[in-house]
Design a protein around this motif. Structure first.
Motif, PDB file in Angstrom:
ATOM      1  N   GLU A 158     -12.973  47.351 -41.936  1.00 55.95           N
ATOM      2  CA  GLU A 158     -14.413  47.187 -41.998  1.00 55.95           C
ATOM      3  C   GLU A 158     -14.938  46.380 -40.807  1.00 55.95           C
ATOM      4  O   GLU A 158     -14.272  45.453 -40.337  1.00 55.95           O
ATOM      5  N   PRO A 159     -16.132  46.714 -40.329  1.00 56.60           N
ATOM      6  CA  PRO A 159     -16.728  45.928 -39.240  1.00 56.60           C
ATOM      7  C   PRO A 159     -17.090  44.529 -39.726  1.00 56.60           C
ATOM      8  O   PRO A 159     -17.332  44.315 -40.921  1.00 56.60           O
ATOM      9  N   GLU A 171     -16.865  44.719 -29.942  1.00 57.20           N
ATOM     10  CA  GLU A 171     -16.257  45.880 -30.592  1.00 57.20           C
ATOM     11  C   GLU A 171     -16.388  45.757 -32.107  1.00 57.20           C
ATOM     12  O   GLU A 171     -16.072  44.721 -32.686  1.00 57.20           O
ATOM     13  N   PHE A 172     -16.865  46.810 -32.727  1.00 57.96           N
ATOM     14  CA  PHE A 172     -16.899  46.912 -34.184  1.00 57.96           C
ATOM     15  C   PHE A 172     -15.902  47.988 -34.603  1.00 57.96           C
ATOM     16  O   PHE A 172     -15.990  49.127 -34.139  1.00 57.96           O
ATOM     17  N   ARG A 173     -14.987  47.622 -35.479  1.00 57.16           N
ATOM     18  CA  ARG A 173     -13.999  48.589 -35.949  1.00 57.16           C
ATOM     19  C   ARG A 173     -14.365  49.089 -37.345  1.00 57.16           C
ATOM     20  O   ARG A 173     -14.823  48.332 -38.191  1.00 57.16           O
ATOM     21  N   CYS A 174     -14.127  50.371 -37.544  1.00 60.23           N
ATOM     22  CA  CYS A 174     -14.412  50.967 -38.852  1.00 60.23           C
ATOM     23  C   CYS A 174     -13.573  52.230 -39.033  1.00 60.23           C
ATOM     24  O   CYS A 174     -13.755  53.212 -38.321  1.00 60.23           O
ATOM     25  N   THR A 175     -12.634  52.174 -39.971  1.00 53.70           N
ATOM     26  CA  THR A 175     -11.839  53.350 -40.322  1.00 53.70           C
ATOM     27  C   THR A 175     -11.898  53.533 -41.832  1.00 53.70           C
ATOM     28  O   THR A 175     -12.151  52.581 -42.574  1.00 53.70           O
ATOM     29  N   ALA A 176     -11.658  54.746 -42.284  1.00 50.48           N
ATOM     30  CA  ALA A 176     -11.793  55.034 -43.712  1.00 50.48           C
ATOM     31  C   ALA A 176     -10.766  56.069 -44.148  1.00 50.48           C
ATOM     32  O   ALA A 176     -10.286  56.877 -43.349  1.00 50.48           O
ATOM     33  N   GLY A 219     -24.456  49.818 -38.373  1.00 52.55           N
ATOM     34  CA  GLY A 219     -23.959  50.327 -39.652  1.00 52.55           C
ATOM     35  C   GLY A 219     -22.912  51.410 -39.477  1.00 52.55           C
ATOM     36  O   GLY A 219     -23.037  52.284 -38.617  1.00 52.55           O
ATOM     37  N   CYS A 220     -21.851  51.326 -40.295  1.00 52.45           N
ATOM     38  CA  CYS A 220     -20.806  52.346 -40.310  1.00 52.45           C
ATOM     39  C   CYS A 220     -20.892  53.104 -41.625  1.00 52.45           C
ATOM     40  O   CYS A 220     -20.844  52.495 -42.705  1.00 52.45           O
ATOM     41  N   ASN A 221     -21.025  54.422 -41.550  1.00 44.27           N
ATOM     42  CA  ASN A 221     -21.116  55.264 -42.737  1.00 44.27           C
ATOM     43  C   ASN A 221     -20.006  56.315 -42.714  1.00 44.27           C
ATOM     44  O   ASN A 221     -19.950  57.155 -41.813  1.00 44.27           O
ATOM     45  N   ALA A 222     -19.097  56.231 -43.688  1.00 43.86           N
ATOM     46  CA  ALA A 222     -18.006  57.203 -43.823  1.00 43.86           C
ATOM     47  C   ALA A 222     -18.337  58.112 -45.000  1.00 43.86           C
ATOM     48  O   ALA A 222     -18.561  57.636 -46.119  1.00 43.86           O
ATOM     49  N   PHE A 226     -17.656  64.287 -51.406  1.00 41.57           N
ATOM     50  CA  PHE A 226     -17.571  63.612 -52.696  1.00 41.57           C
ATOM     51  C   PHE A 226     -18.253  62.251 -52.722  1.00 41.57           C
ATOM     52  O   PHE A 226     -18.316  61.609 -53.758  1.00 41.57           O
ATOM     53  N   GLY A 227     -18.760  61.801 -51.578  1.00 39.59           N
ATOM     54  CA  GLY A 227     -19.447  60.521 -51.575  1.00 39.59           C
ATOM     55  C   GLY A 227     -19.435  59.872 -50.207  1.00 39.59           C
ATOM     56  O   GLY A 227     -19.158  60.517 -49.196  1.00 39.59           O
ATOM     57  N   TYR A 228     -19.730  58.580 -50.194  1.00 40.73           N
ATOM     58  CA  TYR A 228     -19.767  57.858 -48.928  1.00 40.73           C
ATOM     59  C   TYR A 228     -19.449  56.382 -49.153  1.00 40.73           C
ATOM     60  O   TYR A 228     -19.516  55.866 -50.274  1.00 40.73           O
ATOM     61  N   ALA A 229     -19.079  55.699 -48.070  1.00 43.28           N
ATOM     62  CA  ALA A 229     -18.881  54.251 -48.061  1.00 43.28           C
ATOM     63  C   ALA A 229     -19.616  53.723 -46.845  1.00 43.28           C
ATOM     64  O   ALA A 229     -19.509  54.286 -45.754  1.00 43.28           O
ATOM     65  N   TYR A 230     -20.363  52.625 -47.020  1.00 43.73           N
ATOM     66  CA  TYR A 230     -21.216  52.139 -45.940  1.00 43.73           C
ATOM     67  C   TYR A 230     -21.139  50.619 -45.843  1.00 43.73           C
ATOM     68  O   TYR A 230     -21.046  49.919 -46.851  1.00 43.73           O
ATOM     69  N   LYS A 231     -21.169  50.135 -44.606  1.00 45.26           N
ATOM     70  CA  LYS A 231     -21.284  48.694 -44.378  1.00 45.26           C
ATOM     71  C   LYS A 231     -22.021  48.469 -43.064  1.00 45.26           C
ATOM     72  O   LYS A 231     -21.751  49.139 -42.075  1.00 45.26           O
TER      73      LYS A 231
END
Length: 260
Positions: A158-159, A171-176, A219-222, A226-231
């Motif tokens: 998460e960032p 740098e902002f990291r975001c993987t899902a 904002g990172c949106n994965a 079936f849905g999403y995860a956001y931060k």
């Protein structure tokens, strides 16, 4: 969702079309002191509707032994969502009552009932499920169902909030994780990032030399079907001001100012 009740107690198995199956009727199933009723309800909510009340009369049957006869089995391919529950059916009738054995990818499972229930489905539950049915009369009956497991997106890396000096990199990291693989989109102050000064990478976003124009929410949106995860997080940039003084080295005097 549809279910059947007997004496206010849910019973089964009930197939996906709402049909109630009996593979081995006994006198205990006879409606002397109760009735069968189908009720439909929303999985989320308290409203429901009752169907017609049904009585059942059981008569003695001196039928000769018969091999297992297919009543209802799950489709050859069924989907399941991680974290939910799923039931795989293998309902056969016959005289005497058939016995059922279950296998997953060739390995025997403990349940011996006409249905296999999987609670809190995980990605490791995907595979081929096979039931073998026999009662000592006729040939062995075999049916296989492939279970495909899907998952809503879940952020792994998460960032985090950042405060950097003007001219430094950020740098902002975001993987899902998720099935199918989630698509990741980045936004700045609610708008999709299209600024060429921001480098999009497989791990996140990178700004080589930040300025006051980069201050804001990122904002990172994965998401998948079936849905999403956001931060979202905030990037703050410090401007370093140098002020000279007689007899002093300018580099010794610095002042950090937020929001410039």
């Amino acid at each position: 969702m549809e279910r059947f009740k007997r004496q206010k107690t849910p019973i089964g198995p009930v197939d996906t079309d709402g049909n109630l199956w009996f593979s081995s009727i006994t006198k205990l199933d006879e409606t002397n002191e109760f009735l069968y009723v189908c009720y439909a309800y929303l999985e989320f909510g308290s409203s429901y509707k009752l169907g017609e009340r049904i009585s059942l009369k059981v008569v003695k049957n001196n039928a000769a032994p018969s091999e297992p006869v297919l009543q209802y089995v799950s489709p050859k391919n069924i989907p399941a969502l991680a974290g939910k529950s799923i039931v795989i059916y293998c309902v056969y009738s016959g005289t005497p009552n058939p016995q059922t054995a279950w296998y997953k990818d060739g390995l025997i499972l403990q349940p011996t009932s006409k249905s296999l229930s999987i609670q809190n489905v995980s990605l490791s539950d995907k595979g081929n499920y096979t039931c073998e049915v026999s009662n000592g009369v006729g040939a062995l009956k075999v049916h296989s169902t492939h279970l495909a497991v899907f998952a809503e997106p879940k952020l792994i890396d998460e960032p985090e909030f950042l405060t950097v000096a003007k001219g430094e990199s950020a740098e902002f990291r975001c993987t899902a994780s998720g099935v199918p693989e989630p698509k990741i989109n980045w936004s700045r102050n609610g708008k999709e990032i299209r600024n060429t000064s921001v480098l999009l990478t497989s791990r996140g976003i990178f700004i080589e030399s930040v300025s006051k124009w980069d201050i804001g929410n990122f904002g990172c949106n994965a998401s998948n079907i079936f849905g999403y995860a956001y931060k979202d997080v905030y990037l703050n940039v410090l401007a370093i001001l140098r002020r000279g003084a007689k007899g002093r080295d300018d580099s010794q005097w610095t002042k950090c100012v937020f929001g410039m």
